[in-house]
Design a protein around this motif. Structure first.
Motif, mmCIF file in Angstrom:
data_model
loop_
_atom_site.group_PDB
_atom_site.id
_atom_site.type_symbol
_atom_site.label_atom_id
_atom_site.label_comp_id
_atom_site.label_asym_id
_atom_site.label_seq_id
_atom_site.Cartn_x
_atom_site.Cartn_y
_atom_site.Cartn_z
ATOM 1 N N PRO A 27 10.061 8.638 -2.957
ATOM 2 C CA PRO A 27 9.913 9.513 -1.780
ATOM 3 C C PRO A 27 9.112 8.836 -0.673
ATOM 4 O O PRO A 27 8.282 7.963 -0.920
ATOM 5 C CB PRO A 27 9.176 10.733 -2.345
ATOM 6 N N CYS A 28 9.428 9.221 0.540
ATOM 7 C CA CYS A 28 8.710 8.809 1.754
ATOM 8 C C CYS A 28 9.052 7.402 2.231
ATOM 9 O O CYS A 28 9.076 7.147 3.439
ATOM 10 C CB CYS A 28 7.185 8.918 1.584
ATOM 11 N N ILE A 29 9.288 6.452 1.321
ATOM 12 C CA ILE A 29 9.504 5.077 1.767
ATOM 13 C C ILE A 29 10.947 4.605 1.577
ATOM 14 O O ILE A 29 11.308 3.542 2.073
ATOM 15 C CB ILE A 29 8.545 4.098 1.050
ATOM 16 N N GLU A 30 11.742 5.351 0.825
ATOM 17 C CA GLU A 30 13.128 4.941 0.585
ATOM 18 C C GLU A 30 14.085 5.995 1.105
ATOM 19 O O GLU A 30 13.860 7.206 0.948
ATOM 20 C CB GLU A 30 13.380 4.718 -0.918
ATOM 21 N N THR A 31 15.117 5.510 1.718
ATOM 22 C CA THR A 31 16.205 6.363 2.182
ATOM 23 C C THR A 31 17.516 5.783 1.653
ATOM 24 O O THR A 31 17.595 4.586 1.343
ATOM 25 C CB THR A 31 16.261 6.441 3.719
ATOM 26 N N TYR A 32 18.515 6.621 1.578
ATOM 27 C CA TYR A 32 19.814 6.145 1.088
ATOM 28 C C TYR A 32 20.931 6.785 1.904
ATOM 29 O O TYR A 32 20.747 7.832 2.535
ATOM 30 C CB TYR A 32 19.991 6.458 -0.404
ATOM 31 N N GLN A 33 22.068 6.122 1.861
ATOM 32 C CA GLN A 33 23.258 6.610 2.565
ATOM 33 C C GLN A 33 24.458 6.523 1.631
ATOM 34 O O GLN A 33 24.735 5.472 1.057
ATOM 35 C CB GLN A 33 23.518 5.784 3.830
ATOM 36 N N LYS A 34 25.181 7.629 1.498
ATOM 37 C CA LYS A 34 26.358 7.661 0.641
ATOM 38 C C LYS A 34 27.565 7.091 1.378
ATOM 39 O O LYS A 34 27.739 7.327 2.571
ATOM 40 C CB LYS A 34 26.664 9.090 0.194
ATOM 41 N N VAL A 35 28.388 6.355 0.632
ATOM 42 C CA VAL A 35 29.610 5.769 1.181
ATOM 43 C C VAL A 35 30.772 6.161 0.274
ATOM 44 O O VAL A 35 30.708 5.959 -0.949
ATOM 45 C CB VAL A 35 29.508 4.228 1.279
ATOM 46 N N ASP A 36 31.804 6.720 0.876
ATOM 47 C CA ASP A 36 32.999 7.139 0.134
ATOM 48 C C ASP A 36 33.954 5.949 0.002
ATOM 49 O O ASP A 36 34.319 5.324 1.006
ATOM 50 C CB ASP A 36 33.688 8.293 0.860
ATOM 51 N N VAL A 63 0.836 -1.211 0.000
ATOM 52 C CA VAL A 63 0.000 0.000 0.000
ATOM 53 C C VAL A 63 0.860 1.246 0.000
ATOM 54 O O VAL A 63 0.644 2.189 -0.771
ATOM 55 C CB VAL A 63 -0.963 -0.012 1.202
ATOM 56 N N LEU A 64 1.872 1.278 0.856
ATOM 57 C CA LEU A 64 2.742 2.450 0.919
ATOM 58 C C LEU A 64 3.531 2.645 -0.365
ATOM 59 O O LEU A 64 3.741 3.773 -0.815
ATOM 60 C CB LEU A 64 3.704 2.306 2.106
ATOM 61 N N THR A 65 3.961 1.526 -0.976
ATOM 62 C CA THR A 65 4.682 1.626 -2.247
ATOM 63 C C THR A 65 3.775 2.182 -3.338
ATOM 64 O O THR A 65 4.188 3.035 -4.141
ATOM 65 C CB THR A 65 5.229 0.258 -2.654
ATOM 66 N N GLY A 66 2.533 1.708 -3.376
ATOM 67 C CA GLY A 66 1.589 2.219 -4.369
ATOM 68 C C GLY A 66 1.309 3.695 -4.177
ATOM 69 O O GLY A 66 1.225 4.457 -5.145
ATOM 70 N N ILE A 67 1.157 4.102 -2.923
ATOM 71 C CA ILE A 67 0.905 5.524 -2.648
ATOM 72 C C ILE A 67 2.100 6.367 -3.081
ATOM 73 O O ILE A 67 1.938 7.460 -3.639
ATOM 74 C CB ILE A 67 0.596 5.721 -1.157
ATOM 75 N N SER A 68 3.301 5.852 -2.848
ATOM 76 C CA SER A 68 4.502 6.592 -3.238
ATOM 77 C C SER A 68 4.597 6.758 -4.743
ATOM 78 O O SER A 68 4.901 7.847 -5.248
ATOM 79 C CB SER A 68 5.740 5.867 -2.704
ATOM 80 N N TRP A 69 4.316 5.670 -5.487
ATOM 81 C CA TRP A 69 4.329 5.779 -6.940
ATOM 82 C C TRP A 69 3.237 6.728 -7.435
ATOM 83 O O TRP A 69 3.447 7.494 -8.390
ATOM 84 C CB TRP A 69 4.141 4.405 -7.573
ATOM 85 N N LEU A 70 2.085 6.674 -6.803
ATOM 86 C CA LEU A 70 1.007 7.579 -7.189
ATOM 87 C C LEU A 70 1.390 9.032 -6.946
ATOM 88 O O LEU A 70 1.115 9.908 -7.770
ATOM 89 C CB LEU A 70 -0.261 7.225 -6.409
ATOM 90 N N LEU A 71 2.099 9.271 -5.848
ATOM 91 C CA LEU A 71 2.541 10.630 -5.539
ATOM 92 C C LEU A 71 3.556 11.122 -6.565
ATOM 93 O O LEU A 71 3.519 12.295 -6.969
ATOM 94 C CB LEU A 71 3.142 10.658 -4.133
ATOM 95 N N VAL A 72 4.389 10.225 -7.003
ATOM 96 C CA VAL A 72 5.376 10.601 -8.024
ATOM 97 C C VAL A 72 4.686 10.943 -9.334
ATOM 98 O O VAL A 72 5.036 11.939 -10.006
ATOM 99 C CB VAL A 72 6.398 9.457 -8.212
ATOM 100 N N LEU A 73 3.696 10.123 -9.739
ATOM 101 C CA LEU A 73 3.019 10.364 -11.009
ATOM 102 C C LEU A 73 2.175 11.625 -10.974
ATOM 103 O O LEU A 73 2.089 12.351 -11.975
ATOM 104 C CB LEU A 73 2.143 9.158 -11.356
ATOM 105 N N VAL A 74 1.571 11.904 -9.830
ATOM 106 C CA VAL A 74 0.703 13.081 -9.735
ATOM 107 C C VAL A 74 1.516 14.362 -9.793
ATOM 108 O O VAL A 74 1.087 15.360 -10.397
ATOM 109 C CB VAL A 74 -0.141 13.013 -8.447
ATOM 110 N N THR A 75 2.672 14.346 -9.186
ATOM 111 C CA THR A 75 3.482 15.570 -9.079
ATOM 112 C C THR A 75 4.515 15.701 -10.190
ATOM 113 O O THR A 75 5.434 16.530 -10.075
ATOM 114 C CB THR A 75 4.187 15.620 -7.718
ATOM 115 N N LEU A 76 4.398 14.876 -11.228
ATOM 116 C CA LEU A 76 5.316 15.042 -12.366
ATOM 117 C C LEU A 76 5.154 16.429 -12.969
ATOM 118 O O LEU A 76 4.030 16.940 -13.040
ATOM 119 C CB LEU A 76 5.047 13.968 -13.425
ATOM 120 N N PRO A 77 6.216 17.033 -13.467
ATOM 121 C CA PRO A 77 7.635 16.582 -13.459
ATOM 122 C C PRO A 77 8.424 17.044 -12.243
ATOM 123 O O PRO A 77 9.617 16.824 -12.156
ATOM 124 C CB PRO A 77 8.177 17.233 -14.726
#
Length: 280
Positions: free
Chosen positions: A84-93, A31-45
């Motif tokens: 957005p909202c469900i994924e986070t990332y961390q940079k590694v040098d 459900v959260l993944t679907g909402i996130s994809w929907l948010l991306v499509l609605v707010t394009l570009p």
């Protein structure tokens, strides 16, 4: 079946096996993944400015979706996509890092207190493991380097520390590399920088070295006197065979004295002549 502990996610190569993006995520996750994809499509570009991220050539990005590692390992270099909202990332040098180990007070095996510092060169070899298996890989490596330096030097004598630094550095590199491998860290090089001794010990060692040098100088001087005496004895034996040789030597000595602009001339007086005069 999903494995919750990271030590259970380690395969025989030491790499973390990330779960599939949708395996075991549950209804809430879908459900959260679907909402996130929907948010991306609605707010394009406009959403593309938030979803697309860039990492440099020397960096990698470790992505978590709803707290779980994504399949495929780390991302980069270049552009990658983040929901957005469900994924986070961390940079590694991934560049080589220079770790300056602060001076460590160490008691050697022969009960001498020394202060030794070192420098460690290491890099992140596996970005995913360095993020998932340890809280702070760099801080952990720093503390481990200090402890390893004290442990290794504690088994050495003072003369071994002063004269065999390359062997100590090699042993320390092997120990650190084996210990940090589960953290995704590769230790490339270890060098002992300086070894500082107490002032009293420095004075004692300097006095010992000076006494040793004086003893060697006396031995060399005595050896030279012995060789000179042997040479003079051989010369006397040769001169005793011919009276003309002694006279020639006398004339050579006078020539040497006159060449130095000396107004004093020494004439040797034969002892035999003196004895004949005294008898009369």
């Amino acid at each position: 079946m999903r494995k919750n502990e990271m030590d259970e996610l380690m395969n025989f190569d030491g790499n973390v096996e990330a779960d599939d993006s949708y395996d075991g995520m549950g209804a809430c996750g879908f459900v959260l993944t679907g909402i996130s994809w929907l948010l991306v499509l609605v707010t394009l570009p406009f959403s593309l400015c938030v979803c697309f991220k860039v990492v440099q050539e020397y960096e990698r990005a470790v992505i978590f979706r709803l707290g779980r590692l994504l399949s495929g390992g780390s991302k980069g270099p270049g552009i990658f996509f983040v929901l957005p909202c469900i994924e986070t990332y961390q940079k590694v040098d991934l560049r080589t890092i220079t770790l300056d180990v602060p001076p460590q007070e160490v008691l050697t095996r022969d009960s001498v207190t020394v202060s030794v510092d070192a420098v460690v060169y290491y890099r992140v070899s596996n970005a995913t493991i360095s993020v998932a298996n340890v809280e702070n890989a760099h801080h952990s490596t720093r503390l481990l380097a200090q402890t390893t330096l004290r442990n290794i030097l504690g088994t050495k004598n003072l003369h071994e520390i002063l004269s065999d630094r390359e062997s100590i550095s090699g042993n320390m590199q092997i120990v650190l590399d084996e210990a940090t491998e589960p953290w995704g860290i590769k230790v490339e090089r270890v060098e002992i920088k300086d070894c500082r001794l107490p002032v009293q010990l420095q004075r004692a060692m300097a006095a010992e070295a000076e006494a040793a040098r004086e003893a060697r100088a006396k031995v060399i001087a005595a050896d030279g006197e012995q060789k000179a005496a042997s040479a003079l004895r051989d010369a006397a034996d040769v001169m005793s065979l011919s009276s003309a040789a002694l006279q020639l030597r006398y004339l050579q000595t006078l020539n040497s004295i006159s060449s130095e602009r000396n107004h004093t001339i020494v004439f040797p007086f034969p002892i035999e002549l003196a004895r004949g005069i005294m008898r009369r």
